[in-house]
Design a protein around this motif. Structure first.
Motif, PDB file in Angstrom:
ATOM      1  N   SER A 233       0.747  -1.183  -0.168  1.00  0.00           N
ATOM      2  CA  SER A 233       0.081  -0.094  -0.042  1.00  0.00           C
ATOM      3  C   SER A 233       0.953   1.272   0.041  1.00  0.00           C
ATOM      4  CB  SER A 233      -0.900   0.112   1.217  1.00  0.00           C
ATOM      5  OG  SER A 233      -0.116  -0.080   2.341  1.00  0.00           O
ATOM      6  N   PHE A 234       2.264   1.304   0.326  1.00  0.00           N
ATOM      7  CA  PHE A 234       2.950   2.247   0.199  1.00  0.00           C
ATOM      8  C   PHE A 234       4.221   2.259  -0.493  1.00  0.00           C
ATOM      9  CE2 PHE A 234       3.264   0.191   4.109  1.00  0.00           C
ATOM     10  CZ  PHE A 234       4.879  -0.198   4.272  1.00  0.00           C
ATOM     11  N   LEU A 235       4.195   1.481  -1.831  1.00  0.00           N
ATOM     12  CA  LEU A 235       5.196   1.079  -2.637  1.00  0.00           C
ATOM     13  C   LEU A 235       5.904   2.457  -3.181  1.00  0.00           C
ATOM     14  CD1 LEU A 235       4.148  -1.615  -4.927  1.00  0.00           C
ATOM     15  CD2 LEU A 235       6.165  -1.510  -3.410  1.00  0.00           C
ATOM     16  N   GLY A 236       5.271   3.566  -3.205  1.00  0.00           N
ATOM     17  CA  GLY A 236       5.805   4.760  -3.613  1.00  0.00           C
ATOM     18  C   GLY A 236       6.819   5.389  -2.822  1.00  0.00           C
ATOM     19  N   GLN A 237       6.761   5.175  -1.458  1.00  0.00           N
ATOM     20  CA  GLN A 237       7.852   5.548  -0.511  1.00  0.00           C
ATOM     21  C   GLN A 237       9.401   5.032  -0.632  1.00  0.00           C
ATOM     22  OE1 GLN A 237       4.116   6.206   2.797  1.00  0.00           O
ATOM     23  NE2 GLN A 237       6.046   5.039   3.327  1.00  0.00           N
ATOM     24  N   PHE A 238       9.598   3.946  -1.423  1.00  0.00           N
ATOM     25  CA  PHE A 238      10.691   3.338  -1.561  1.00  0.00           C
ATOM     26  C   PHE A 238      11.332   3.975  -2.955  1.00  0.00           C
ATOM     27  CE2 PHE A 238       8.256   0.139   0.833  1.00  0.00           C
ATOM     28  CZ  PHE A 238       9.075  -0.099   1.786  1.00  0.00           C
ATOM     29  N   ASN A 239      12.772   4.201  -2.677  1.00  0.00           N
ATOM     30  CA  ASN A 239      13.569   4.814  -3.836  1.00  0.00           C
ATOM     31  C   ASN A 239      14.351   3.719  -4.547  1.00  0.00           C
ATOM     32  OD1 ASN A 239      14.122   6.470  -0.724  1.00  0.00           O
ATOM     33  ND2 ASN A 239      12.992   7.419  -2.620  1.00  0.00           N
ATOM     34  N   GLY A 240      13.905   2.413  -4.694  1.00  0.00           N
ATOM     35  CA  GLY A 240      14.419   1.344  -5.201  1.00  0.00           C
ATOM     36  C   GLY A 240      13.962  -0.004  -4.870  1.00  0.00           C
ATOM     37  N   MET A 241      13.922  -1.205  -5.643  1.00  0.00           N
ATOM     38  CA  MET A 241      13.245  -2.110  -5.273  1.00  0.00           C
ATOM     39  C   MET A 241      13.745  -3.374  -6.175  1.00  0.00           C
ATOM     40  SD  MET A 241       9.302  -3.260  -4.593  1.00  0.00           S
ATOM     41  CE  MET A 241       8.984  -4.111  -6.346  1.00  0.00           C
ATOM     42  N   ILE A 242      14.212  -4.479  -5.550  1.00  0.00           N
ATOM     43  CA  ILE A 242      14.450  -5.830  -6.232  1.00  0.00           C
ATOM     44  C   ILE A 242      13.561  -6.876  -5.621  1.00  0.00           C
ATOM     45  CG2 ILE A 242      16.163  -6.355  -4.245  1.00  0.00           C
ATOM     46  CD1 ILE A 242      17.801  -7.936  -6.377  1.00  0.00           C
ATOM     47  N   ALA A 243      12.977  -7.532  -6.706  1.00  0.00           N
ATOM     48  CA  ALA A 243      12.213  -8.713  -6.276  1.00  0.00           C
ATOM     49  C   ALA A 243      11.980  -9.596  -7.729  1.00  0.00           C
ATOM     50  CB  ALA A 243      10.668  -8.062  -6.439  1.00  0.00           C
ATOM     51  N   ASN A 244      11.555 -10.697  -7.445  1.00  0.00           N
ATOM     52  CA  ASN A 244      11.361 -11.828  -8.662  1.00  0.00           C
ATOM     53  C   ASN A 244      10.093 -11.658  -9.508  1.00  0.00           C
ATOM     54  OD1 ASN A 244       9.481 -12.888  -7.027  1.00  0.00           O
ATOM     55  ND2 ASN A 244      10.652 -14.908  -6.680  1.00  0.00           N
ATOM     56  N   LEU A 245      10.002 -12.145 -10.387  1.00  0.00           N
ATOM     57  CA  LEU A 245       8.943 -11.770 -11.406  1.00  0.00           C
ATOM     58  C   LEU A 245       7.674 -12.522 -10.771  1.00  0.00           C
ATOM     59  CD1 LEU A 245       8.098 -10.780 -14.203  1.00  0.00           C
ATOM     60  CD2 LEU A 245       8.538 -13.073 -15.234  1.00  0.00           C
TER      61      LEU A 245
END
Length: 377
Positions: A233-245
């Protein structure tokens, strides 16, 4: 660092404008003694300048789990969940120091960064071993939370004989619930002046919310689909992200495509990148990445992937470290993806979740031995 120096540093973290006289009164010491401690702290680089401003601008803070990892292999045909006891003989049980925060911190240290880890550590002997391991690696442990009368976090993993599949994983990371916003508020001055903060999705949702809304830059490492609701719900607060598909598909509410479906991967990457406030790296297949910074989506496929390079849980922490390293060093997209591919390969070569041979020279050597195919859209 002595006991008094640590207390002084904590007091100055809370209020960097405290005078030596005020510190002397708080600690029941003479002003001259405080002066000696202050001078030593300045010599060691903990504080500097007027007002005792902490020199954290070069430090990357990693917030998350530290654990003792137990790992062995079993035949895939072993009846683990039958009415008969499964006895696995002549297989080595490896014990190592792990946890996502520890693994990322170690890899970033090997890439030349100054790292301070913030984890909840048990007061048992295993906790002491974890702290000693951090110190041997050159990672700062002054901000660790030692939880009284508690056991340190543990992780058990059973893999197939060729190490390519995880048959069973069992973790006890409840200790990390102690990494609350209230605890981190005590570190606010350090975090406010950090070069960057890396946080993993295993910490409580309120902690992810607190860190991402109060400091910058904050980078997120995503580990499991079961943890998505902690930060979605607050992804926009992060300045970079790593995840899998798979995690990316859950976050964008899309079906998981085949690795070869470039069109779908382009769309998923672009959609998720619009939800966060910084670059995005997605890992998938055994040899593929998708990256989007401030420009178009860039897909990468590389040659000769290691046989174990499809297991996200194994290479994730090392690739995350390489991703954040490249962001901090302001590398372009292709250079970043080459570094990530090399680190994925280097990690896959090791039984443990970190490869102690990792270094810039080895990364350059691995890159020189591979070919890369990039597609941009």
């Amino acid at each position: 660092m002595t006991k008094h120096e640590r207390i002084i540093l904590d007091k100055l973290t809370e209020d960097p404008m405290l005078s030596q006289s005020e510190l002397a009164a708080m600690l029941g010491l003479t002003r001259s003694s405080i002066s000696v401690y202050i001078s030593h702290l300045m010599q060691e680089g903990y504080i500097r300048g007027r007002g005792y401003v902490l020199d954290n601008q070069k430090t990357v803070y990693v917030i998350g789990t530290s654990s003792i990892d137990y790992r062995t292999v079993v035949d895939q045909d072993t009846p683990l969940f039958s009415s008969h006891t499964a006895i696995v003989e002549d297989q080595e049980l490896t014990v190592s120091y792990g946890g996502i925060a520890k693994n990322i911190g170690e890899s970033m240290t090997r890439l030349g960064h100054s790292i301070s880890c913030i984890s909840a550590i048990g007061s048992d002997s295993l906790g002491g071993e974890l702290l000693n391991e951090y110190r041997k690696l050159g990672i700062n442990v002054d901000n660790m939370l030692i939880v009284p009368a508690s056991r340190s976090s543990t992780y058990l993993e059973l893999r197939s004989l060729d190490y390519s599949q995880v048959i069973l994983g069992a973790a006890n990371m409840k200790l990390q619930l102690h990494l609350t916003p209230e605890f981190l508020t005590e570190k606010r001055y350090k975090l406010r002046h950090a070069r960057a903060i890396i946080v993993e999705d295993s910490v409580p949702a309120e902690t992810l919310q607190y860190v991402s809304s109060n400091y910058s830059p904050v980078f997120l490492t995503c580990s499991k689909t079961t943890r998505i609701q902690r930060y979605a719900s607050f992804l926009g607060q992060f300045n970079g992200m790593i995840a899998n598909l798979e995690i990316a598909c859950r976050l964008t509410q899309r079906e998981l495509p085949a690795p070869e479906d470039d069109g779908a991967v382009f769309a998923i990457t672009a959609q998720l990148r619009r939800q966060i406030n910084g670059p995005l790296l997605l890992c998938y297949g055994s040899d593929r990445f998708s990256y989007m910074g401030n420009g178009p989506v860039l897909l990468c496929q590389y040659s000769s992937p290691h046989k174990n390079s499809a297991l996200y849980a194994h290479y994730r922490d090392t690739v995350a470290a390489s991703f954040f390293h490249c962001l901090l060093e302001k590398m372009d997209g292709e250079a970043l993806l080459k570094c990530a591919a090399a680190c994925r390969d280097i990690s896959a070569r090791s039984i443990e979740l970190t490869n102690h041979q990792l270094c810039p020279e080895l990364i350059a050597d691995v890159i020189s031995g591979k070919t890369f195919h990039f597609v941009s859209r």
